[in-house]
Motif scaffolding. Structure first.
Motif, PDB file in Angstrom:
ATOM      1  N   LYS A 165      -3.467   2.125   5.128  1.00 28.85           N
ATOM      2  CA  LYS A 165      -2.217   1.514   5.580  1.00 28.85           C
ATOM      3  C   LYS A 165      -2.257   1.348   7.102  1.00 28.85           C
ATOM      4  O   LYS A 165      -2.534   2.282   7.833  1.00 28.85           O
TER       5      LYS A 165
ATOM      6  N   THR B 113       0.720   3.983  -2.936  1.00 32.27           N
ATOM      7  CA  THR B 113       0.453   5.386  -2.620  1.00 32.27           C
ATOM      8  C   THR B 113       1.491   6.293  -3.268  1.00 32.27           C
ATOM      9  O   THR B 113       1.145   7.319  -3.868  1.00 32.27           O
TER      10      THR B 113
ATOM     11  N   ASN C  38      -7.332   8.743  -4.717  1.00 34.25           N
ATOM     12  CA  ASN C  38      -7.101   7.318  -4.488  1.00 34.25           C
ATOM     13  C   ASN C  38      -5.857   7.088  -3.642  1.00 34.25           C
ATOM     14  O   ASN C  38      -5.827   6.179  -2.804  1.00 34.25           O
ATOM     15  N   ALA C  39      -4.822   7.883  -3.846  1.00 33.02           N
ATOM     16  CA  ALA C  39      -3.617   7.752  -3.031  1.00 33.02           C
ATOM     17  C   ALA C  39      -3.916   8.080  -1.574  1.00 33.02           C
ATOM     18  O   ALA C  39      -3.374   7.452  -0.662  1.00 33.02           O
ATOM     19  N   TRP C  40      -4.798   9.041  -1.349  1.00 36.85           N
ATOM     20  CA  TRP C  40      -5.194   9.402   0.014  1.00 36.85           C
ATOM     21  C   TRP C  40      -5.916   8.225   0.682  1.00 36.85           C
ATOM     22  O   TRP C  40      -5.670   7.905   1.847  1.00 36.85           O
TER      23      TRP C  40
ATOM     24  N   PHE D 157      -5.558   4.998  -0.123  1.00 36.39           N
ATOM     25  CA  PHE D 157      -4.578   3.948   0.117  1.00 36.39           C
ATOM     26  C   PHE D 157      -3.732   4.279   1.351  1.00 36.39           C
ATOM     27  O   PHE D 157      -3.407   3.397   2.156  1.00 36.39           O
ATOM     28  N   SER D 158      -3.365   5.560   1.500  1.00 30.44           N
ATOM     29  CA  SER D 158      -2.568   5.966   2.649  1.00 30.44           C
ATOM     30  C   SER D 158      -3.341   5.791   3.946  1.00 30.44           C
ATOM     31  O   SER D 158      -2.777   5.400   4.964  1.00 30.44           O
TER      32      SER D 158
ATOM     33  N   LEU E  58       0.829  -1.208   0.000  1.00 32.45           N
ATOM     34  CA  LEU E  58       0.000   0.000   0.000  1.00 32.45           C
ATOM     35  C   LEU E  58       0.862   1.257   0.000  1.00 32.45           C
ATOM     36  O   LEU E  58       0.501   2.264  -0.628  1.00 32.45           O
TER      37      LEU E  58
END
Length: 60
Positions: free
Chosen positions: A57, A13, A49-51, A53-54, A9
């Motif tokens: 985690k 990210t 989407n990166a937010w 995934f972060s 993840l």
């Protein structure tokens, strides 16, 4: 190096943040017409989407 879910993840990210800023930069500096707005919109989607995934985690 062990790759568990948090490592994957984290890499996902990082890659999505790089792609998001790349797409926003392409939309802002390379394409001046309507296509630029599409690149910016997709780049913002990558950052969203990166937010997600972060924030996942450590919880999976």
């Amino acid at each position: 190096m062990g790759t568990n879910k948090n490592t994957i993840l984290g890499w996902a990210t990082l890659i999505m943040i790089i792609m998001g800023f790349t797409l926003i930069g392409m939309g802002a500096f390379k394409y001046d017409d309507v296509a630029g707005w599409g690149f910016v919109a997709v780049g913002i989607g990558f950052l969203a989407n990166a937010w997600v995934f972060s924030s996942l985690k450590g919880r999976l």
